[in-house]
Design a protein around this motif. Structure first.
Motif, PDB file in Angstrom:
ATOM      1  N   GLY A  39       0.829  -1.194   0.000  1.00  0.00           N
ATOM      2  CA  GLY A  39       0.000   0.000   0.000  1.00  0.00           C
ATOM      3  C   GLY A  39       0.865   1.247   0.000  1.00  0.00           C
ATOM      4  N   ILE A  40       0.203   2.396   0.175  1.00  0.00           N
ATOM      5  CA  ILE A  40       0.912   3.673   0.197  1.00  0.00           C
ATOM      6  C   ILE A  40       0.588   4.384   1.499  1.00  0.00           C
ATOM      7  CG2 ILE A  40       1.026   5.980  -0.844  1.00  0.00           C
ATOM      8  CD1 ILE A  40       0.957   4.849  -3.491  1.00  0.00           C
ATOM      9  N   CYS A  41       1.593   5.038   2.072  1.00  0.00           N
ATOM     10  CA  CYS A  41       1.368   5.741   3.335  1.00  0.00           C
ATOM     11  C   CYS A  41       2.068   7.088   3.282  1.00  0.00           C
ATOM     12  CB  CYS A  41       1.951   4.890   4.459  1.00  0.00           C
ATOM     13  SG  CYS A  41       1.916   5.718   6.050  1.00  0.00           S
ATOM     14  N   GLN A  42       1.392   8.095   3.781  1.00  0.00           N
ATOM     15  CA  GLN A  42       2.040   9.402   3.893  1.00  0.00           C
ATOM     16  C   GLN A  42       2.951   9.405   5.113  1.00  0.00           C
ATOM     17  OE1 GLN A  42       1.300  13.131   2.581  1.00  0.00           O
ATOM     18  NE2 GLN A  42       0.349  13.850   4.467  1.00  0.00           N
ATOM     19  N   CYS A  43       4.219   9.801   4.897  1.00  0.00           N
ATOM     20  CA  CYS A  43       5.208   9.802   5.973  1.00  0.00           C
ATOM     21  C   CYS A  43       5.762  11.222   6.085  1.00  0.00           C
ATOM     22  CB  CYS A  43       6.335   8.834   5.648  1.00  0.00           C
ATOM     23  SG  CYS A  43       5.734   7.165   5.287  1.00  0.00           S
ATOM     24  N   VAL A  44       5.644  11.800   7.273  1.00  0.00           N
ATOM     25  CA  VAL A  44       6.023  13.197   7.432  1.00  0.00           C
ATOM     26  C   VAL A  44       7.329  13.299   8.209  1.00  0.00           C
ATOM     27  CG1 VAL A  44       5.247  15.463   8.204  1.00  0.00           C
ATOM     28  CG2 VAL A  44       3.571  13.737   7.525  1.00  0.00           C
ATOM     29  N   VAL A  45       8.294  14.014   7.612  1.00  0.00           N
ATOM     30  CA  VAL A  45       9.580  14.229   8.280  1.00  0.00           C
ATOM     31  C   VAL A  45       9.615  15.689   8.722  1.00  0.00           C
ATOM     32  CG1 VAL A  45      12.072  13.927   8.108  1.00  0.00           C
ATOM     33  CG2 VAL A  45      10.561  12.639   6.574  1.00  0.00           C
ATOM     34  N   ASN A  46       9.796  15.907  10.028  1.00  0.00           N
ATOM     35  CA  ASN A  46       9.842  17.253  10.573  1.00  0.00           C
ATOM     36  C   ASN A  46      11.291  17.567  10.934  1.00  0.00           C
ATOM     37  OD1 ASN A  46       9.709  19.542  12.158  1.00  0.00           O
ATOM     38  ND2 ASN A  46       7.729  18.971  13.059  1.00  0.00           N
ATOM     39  N   LYS A  47      11.816  18.623  10.348  1.00  0.00           N
ATOM     40  CA  LYS A  47      13.228  18.989  10.551  1.00  0.00           C
ATOM     41  C   LYS A  47      13.591  19.065  12.033  1.00  0.00           C
ATOM     42  CE  LYS A  47      16.667  22.337   9.058  1.00  0.00           C
ATOM     43  NZ  LYS A  47      16.936  23.622   8.423  1.00  0.00           N
ATOM     44  N   GLU A  48      12.644  19.567  12.813  1.00  0.00           N
ATOM     45  CA  GLU A  48      12.893  19.759  14.253  1.00  0.00           C
ATOM     46  C   GLU A  48      12.987  18.438  15.011  1.00  0.00           C
ATOM     47  OE1 GLU A  48      13.251  22.884  15.379  1.00  0.00           O
ATOM     48  OE2 GLU A  48      12.979  23.431  13.258  1.00  0.00           O
ATOM     49  N   GLU A  49      12.468  17.357  14.415  1.00  0.00           N
ATOM     50  CA  GLU A  49      12.333  16.118  15.194  1.00  0.00           C
ATOM     51  C   GLU A  49      13.230  14.978  14.743  1.00  0.00           C
ATOM     52  OE1 GLU A  49       8.111  15.340  15.405  1.00  0.00           O
ATOM     53  OE2 GLU A  49       7.860  17.331  16.330  1.00  0.00           O
ATOM     54  N   VAL A  50      14.078  15.230  13.738  1.00  0.00           N
ATOM     55  CA  VAL A  50      14.983  14.153  13.295  1.00  0.00           C
ATOM     56  C   VAL A  50      16.422  14.654  13.316  1.00  0.00           C
ATOM     57  CG1 VAL A  50      13.253  13.026  11.832  1.00  0.00           C
ATOM     58  CG2 VAL A  50      14.735  14.796  10.849  1.00  0.00           C
ATOM     59  N   SER A  51      17.352  13.705  13.275  1.00  0.00           N
ATOM     60  CA  SER A  51      18.768  14.068  13.239  1.00  0.00           C
ATOM     61  C   SER A  51      19.070  14.797  11.928  1.00  0.00           C
ATOM     62  CB  SER A  51      19.621  12.807  13.320  1.00  0.00           C
ATOM     63  OG  SER A  51      19.464  12.074  12.114  1.00  0.00           O
ATOM     64  N   GLU A  52      20.203  15.477  11.894  1.00  0.00           N
ATOM     65  CA  GLU A  52      20.572  16.190  10.691  1.00  0.00           C
ATOM     66  C   GLU A  52      20.759  15.205   9.532  1.00  0.00           C
ATOM     67  OE1 GLU A  52      23.993  18.677  10.991  1.00  0.00           O
ATOM     68  OE2 GLU A  52      23.682  19.503   8.978  1.00  0.00           O
ATOM     69  N   GLU A  53      21.330  14.056   9.855  1.00  0.00           N
ATOM     70  CA  GLU A  53      21.561  13.029   8.843  1.00  0.00           C
ATOM     71  C   GLU A  53      20.234  12.606   8.178  1.00  0.00           C
ATOM     72  OE1 GLU A  53      23.348   9.633  10.616  1.00  0.00           O
ATOM     73  OE2 GLU A  53      23.864   8.733   8.675  1.00  0.00           O
ATOM     74  N   SER A  54      19.227  12.348   9.040  1.00  0.00           N
ATOM     75  CA  SER A  54      17.917  11.948   8.509  1.00  0.00           C
ATOM     76  C   SER A  54      17.285  13.076   7.698  1.00  0.00           C
ATOM     77  CB  SER A  54      16.970  11.570   9.653  1.00  0.00           C
ATOM     78  OG  SER A  54      17.286  10.304  10.150  1.00  0.00           O
TER      79      SER A  54
END
Ligand code: 4AD
Ligand code: MG
Length: 501
Positions: free
Chosen positions: A44-59
Motif C-alpha cells: 500500500g501507500i502511506c504518507q510519511c512526514v519528516v519534521n526537521k525539528e524532530e529528526v537528526s541532521e543526517e535523517s
C-alpha cells in the motif's frame, strides 16, 4: 533500528506504536521544514512526514534529497489521520536511504502507451497497474475457491502438443526433438481425459494463439481456466459458468473495493449481475436482434448521446481553463487534472463516434452462419445489463469436438459475452461423445486421426455425456477492472508486436 518490518496495509493495527517501514518513494513534497513522503511498500501507500525539528541532521538531509522511486527505510510513530490515504500517517523519526534515484523515467505526467509498455517492468509500480495485478490475483484465488469448494480438482495439461484443437491457423510451431510440436491452444482435450478419471476437474494454465489480430481483446499468450465435467449437458454447463462468474464478481466486490476505486471502476453493473439471471439466447435470435430496426435506432441514439456528452465536456473545458489563470495553486492542479480527464474522455468519444456507424453497418448486414465480430458482440450486449449467453451456434463455425443438436445444424456450444463491450469471456460446449460421429468430424476437419487416437479412446471406453468451458483470465480481469485493453491485465503481455520486456 530493530529489523522487524511492518507492512503498510497493516498500519491501522499499529496506531501509537513505533514501526519500521521499507519501501520506495512514490511521491515527495518539501515545504521548508517538513518533507512529505508518499512511501509505497508493495502492500500500500502511506504518507510519511519528516519534521526537521524532530529528526537528526543526517535523517533530514536524507529526506530532502529524496526523489521518486528512491528506496528507503523509515522508522517512526504511526498516528491516525482521517485525511491521509489509509487513514494513518507515519511521523518519521529516522530516514535511511538504500538507493537514491535521480531520474526515474516514469513521472506523474501523462506518457504515451508505447513509452509505458517499453517500460512495463517499471510501470508495474504505478498505482493503477498495481491495483490491476492485485485484482487479477483476487480473481485467480476466487476461481480456485469456487471450484475447490465444489469438489473439482485442479489438473495440469501439457504445453507441448502434437495437434491443433482450436483451428490450425493459430498454432505456434516448435521443434520438439526434431518432431513438430505446437504450443497448446487449450488444455481441453486432456481435460476430457482427466474428467473421465476424476469426474470434475479444471485446468488453470497458459495457452497460446498465433492470432494475427491487434485488438484490445487478443493476446498471443493468455491464461485459461477450463473446467470439464462428466455427465454434464449444455444447460448444466451454463449453470455452472453463471454461478462461477457471479461468485468471482461477488468475491472481488467484497475484497478488492480499494483496488476497484483506484481503477475508478464504476461497480454498479458488477453489483447488478451478482443478483440477476444472465440472459440466455440462441444464436438465431441474436442474429434477429443484430439486424433489427430497433438495434439500428438504438445505435443512432447512442451517437446522439455521445455527441451531446462531447459538447458538454467541451464547454466545461473552456470554462475551467478561463478560471485557471487566476486560480489558487491547489485549484490550478485540480483544473489541470480535470482537463486531462476531459481530453481523454473526448478522445474516447471521438473514437466511438468513428466506430458506431461501422458497428451499425456490421450489425445490419450480419448474415446467418457468420461468427460474431467484436463489434457485433458489443451491439448485442449493449441491450442488456448482465452477461449474455449465446447458444446453438451454426455447427460449421464451431470446433470439431462440439456435440450437435438433432438436426445436425447447430453445435451445442455457448459463448458468454460480458457486458459493457468486453465481449466473449467464456467459450464452452457439450462434447460429442459418440465414437463414430467424432471420428467422422475429425476426418471432415482434415485432422490427423492418428494424433487423436488417444482422444477417441475416451469414446471407446466408457463414453458419457460431458461438457466444459474455457474462461479467458485476461478478458475477465479487463472486464472486472474496467480496463480498456488486455495488455494491462497481465504483468508481461505477449501479443502481436510485443515480446519485450
Ligand atoms: O472460445 P475458446 O477458443 O475456447 C476454447 O479454447 C475451448 N477449448 C474452451 C473449452 O471449452 N474448454 O477460448 C476460450 C476463452 C475465450 O472465451 C476468451 O475469453 C479467451 O479464451 N481467449 C483469449 N483471450 C485472450 N487472447 C486471445 N487471443 C484469446 N483467445 C481466446
Ligand atoms: Mg470462442
Amino acid at each position: 533500528m530493530n529489523k522487524q518490518l511492518t507492512y503498510i496495509h497493516q498500519l491501522k493495527n499499529h496506531i501509537s506504536s513505533e514501526v519500521n517501514l521499507a519501501g520506495w518513494v512514490y511521491n515527495v513534497r518539501n515545504s521548508g521544514s517538513l518533507v512529505f513522503i508518499e512511501c509505497r511498500d508493495g502492500s500500500g501507500i502511506c504518507q510519511c512526514v519528516v519534521n526537521k525539528e524532530e529528526v537528526s541532521e543526517e535523517s533530514w538531509l536524507a529526506a530532502v534529497s529524496l526523489k521518486q522511486e528512491s528506496s528507503i527505510r523509515l522508522h517512526g510513530l504511526v498516528v491516525a489521520d482521517e485525511r491521509s490515504i489509509g487513514g494513518v500517517e507515519l511521523q518519521v523519526q529516522r530516514v535511511e536511504i538504500l538507493q537514491l534515484v535521480t531520474e526515474y523515467p516514469i513521472t506523474p505526467k501523462e506518457h504515451g502507451i508505447e513509452f509505458l509498455m517499453n517500460r512495463r517492468h517499471l510501470w508495474l509500480r504505478s498505482q493503477r497497474q498495481w491495483a490491476a495485478m492485485r485484482v487479477r490475483n483476487g480473481i485467480i484465488f476466487a476461481i480456485h475457491n469456487f471450484f475447490q469448494s465444489r469438489g473439482f480438482i485442479q489438473t495440469d495439461t501439457p504445453i507441448f502438443t502434437p495437434n491443433a484443437a482450436e483451428g490450425s491457423t493459430t498454432l505456434f510451431e516448435t521443434d520438439f526433438f526434431e518432431e513438430k510440436a505446437y504450443l497448446a491452444q487449450t488444455g481441453q482435450l486432456y481435460g476430457e481425459a482427466l474428467a473421465m478419471a476424476h469426474g470434475l476437474i479444471y485446468t488453470f494454465g497458459p495457452t497460446f494463439r498465433a492470432e494475427k489480430s491487434k485488438t484490445r481483446r487478443h493476446l498471443s499468450e493468455f491464461w485459461m481456466i477450463e473446467p470439464e465435467m462428466a455427465f454434464y449437458d449444455l444447460e448444466m454447463n451454463m449453470d455452472l459458468a453463471e454461478d462461477m462468474l457471479k461468485s468471482i464478481v461477488a468475491d472481488i466486490l467484497t475484497n478488492y473495493s480499494q483496488e476497484l476505486s483506484l481503477l475508478e471502476r464504476d461497480t454498479s453493473s458488477l453489483q447488478r449481475l451478482v443478483e440477476k439471471d444472465f440472459v440466455r439466447i440462441k444464436y438465431d435470435d441474436s442474429v434477429d436482434i443484430l439486424t433489427s430496426e430497433k438495434t439500428a435506432l438504438l445505435l443512432d441514439e447512442l451517437i446522439q448521446q455521445r455527441e451531446s456528452e462531447k459538447e458538454k465536456l467541451g464547454q466545461e473545458q473552456t470554462t475551467i481553463q478561463k478560471e485557471h489563470g487566476s486560480a489558487k495553486k491547489w485549484r490550478k492542479k485540480q483544473i489541470e487534472k480535470r482537463v486531462i480527464d476531459i481530453i481523454s474522455r473526448i478522445d474516447q468519444i471521438e473514437e466511438d463516434l468513428r466506430n458506431i456507424p461501422k458497428w451499425k453497418k456490421s450489425a445490419q448486414e450480419f448474415t446467418w452462419g457468420a461468427d460474431f465480430g467484436g463489434s457485433d458482440e458489443t451491439v448485442l450486449t449493449m441491450q442488456y445489463d448482465v452477461p449474455v449467453m449465446v447458444t446453438h451456434w451454426p455447427a460449421e463455425i464451431k470446433a470439431f469436438y462440439m456435440k450437435r443438436d438433432a438436426t445436425d445444424t447447430y453445435a451445442l456450444g455457448v459463448d458468454i459475452l460480458a457486458p459493457e463491450g468486453y465481449g466473449e469471456i467464456v467459450g464452452g460446449s457439450q462434447r460429442e461423445d459418440n465414437l463414430e460421429v467424432i471420428l467422422a468430424r475429425i476426418e471432415q476437419e482434415g485432422l490427423d486421426p492418428k494424433t487423436f487416437e488417444w482422444y477417441t479412446d475416451l469414446r471407446r471406453f466408457g463414453s458419457v455425456p460431458h461438457a466444459g468451458f474455457g474462461l479467458g483470465l485476461e478478458r475477465t480481469v479487463a472486464w472486472i477492472c474496467g480496463l480498456n485493453h488486455v495488455r494491462e491485465t497481465i504483468a508481461f503481455p505477449r501479443m502481436l508486436g510485443r515480446i519485450t520486456p
